[in-house]
Design an enzyme around this catalytic site. Structure first.
Site, mmCIF file in Angstrom:
data_model
loop_
_atom_site.group_PDB
_atom_site.id
_atom_site.type_symbol
_atom_site.label_atom_id
_atom_site.label_comp_id
_atom_site.label_asym_id
_atom_site.label_seq_id
_atom_site.Cartn_x
_atom_site.Cartn_y
_atom_site.Cartn_z
ATOM 1 N N ASN A 41 1.052 -1.213 0.044
ATOM 2 C CA ASN A 41 -0.011 0.036 -0.080
ATOM 3 C C ASN A 41 1.113 1.212 0.031
ATOM 4 O O ASN A 41 1.746 1.733 1.073
ATOM 5 C CB ASN A 41 -0.800 0.011 1.425
ATOM 6 C CG ASN A 41 -1.885 1.127 1.413
ATOM 7 O OD1 ASN A 41 -1.489 2.223 0.958
ATOM 8 N ND2 ASN A 41 -2.922 1.056 1.887
ATOM 9 N N ASP A 87 -1.152 -3.759 9.966
ATOM 10 C CA ASP A 87 -2.615 -4.060 9.655
ATOM 11 C C ASP A 87 -3.383 -2.904 10.531
ATOM 12 O O ASP A 87 -3.351 -2.682 11.605
ATOM 13 C CB ASP A 87 -2.717 -5.510 10.120
ATOM 14 C CG ASP A 87 -4.068 -5.875 9.200
ATOM 15 O OD1 ASP A 87 -3.891 -6.083 7.997
ATOM 16 O OD2 ASP A 87 -5.032 -6.232 9.814
#
Ligand code: ITT
Length: 191
Positions: free
Chosen positions: A10, A69
């Site tokens: 990402n 996360d």
């Protein structure tokens, strides 16, 4: 300056982490170490996924590394999308599809409290360390702002009048879930 590999695909997260930690550490991307891999995240908790991603990349690279996360937990939706935040509107969905889905689910709902929670898993010299960061806020009814990514246009952090997507990046990073978790990790590494 010490190197630390960030196990993410990402690019938004990579930019934020470099803004947060880049003065103290050289944050390497997967591309920097020529790793072109899908990172598995099949666990049912944010902690579990952070750990799974970090160990996967540790095994592939042999380097000290960490993974992030993150989940958006909405009170009125019993904590959803939570660990499913990335693919809440279905496999291959966009950030915008996910926002549309939560706004629909919250239509007419008064309690719009939510929080972002990040768990960072650091693998340093073969040992695992977990760091958590959280920010509370509310989900507004319409998108506002164009900065940031993911659910930022509809997340209004408590005590502020701008969504994460309206704030300049330094302000988001200074109060965000990711900023808080990363600052804890930095303290652990630099002492
Ligand atoms: P990696 O696993 O490769 O790091 P990812 O995008 O799959 O990237 P996550 O599993 O942590 O990462 O996904 C969480 C999703 O939550 C992400 O795709 C965004 O939609 C959202 N998200 C994460 N951090 C966010 C932030 O700071 N602001 C808004 N939304 C965010």
């Amino acid at each position: 300056m010490p190197d630390l590999l960030f196990a993410t695909n990402n690019q938004h997260k990579l930019r934020e982490i470099r803004d947060i930690m880049g003065l103290q550490m050289r944050i390497l991307s997967l591309k920097d170490v020529n790793l072109d891999v899908e990172i598995p995240e099949t666990q049912e908790t944010i902690e579990g996924n952070a750990s799974q991603k970090a160990w996967f990349i540790r095994e592939q690279s042999g380097l000290n590394c960490f993974a992030d996360d993150t989940g958006l937990e909405i009170d009125a939706l019993d904590g959803r999308p939570g660990v499913y935040s990335a693919r809440y509107a279905g496999e291959g969905c966009s950030f915008d599809d996910n926002i549309t889905k939560i706004l629909l689910e919250l239509k007419g709902v008064e309690n719009r409290k939510a929080c972002f929670r990040t768990v960072i898993c650091l693998i340093l010299d073969g040992k695992e360390h977990l760091f958590e960061g959280r920010v509370d806020g509310t989900i507004i009814k319409e998108r506002k702002g164009i900065d940031g990514f993911g659910y930022d246009p509809v997340f209004l952090p408590d005590g502020f009048t701008q969504t994460f997507a309206e704030m300049p990046p330094y302000l988001k990073n200074g109060i965000s879930h990711r900023g808080r978790a990363a600052t804890k990790m930095l303290k652990r590494i630099t002492g």
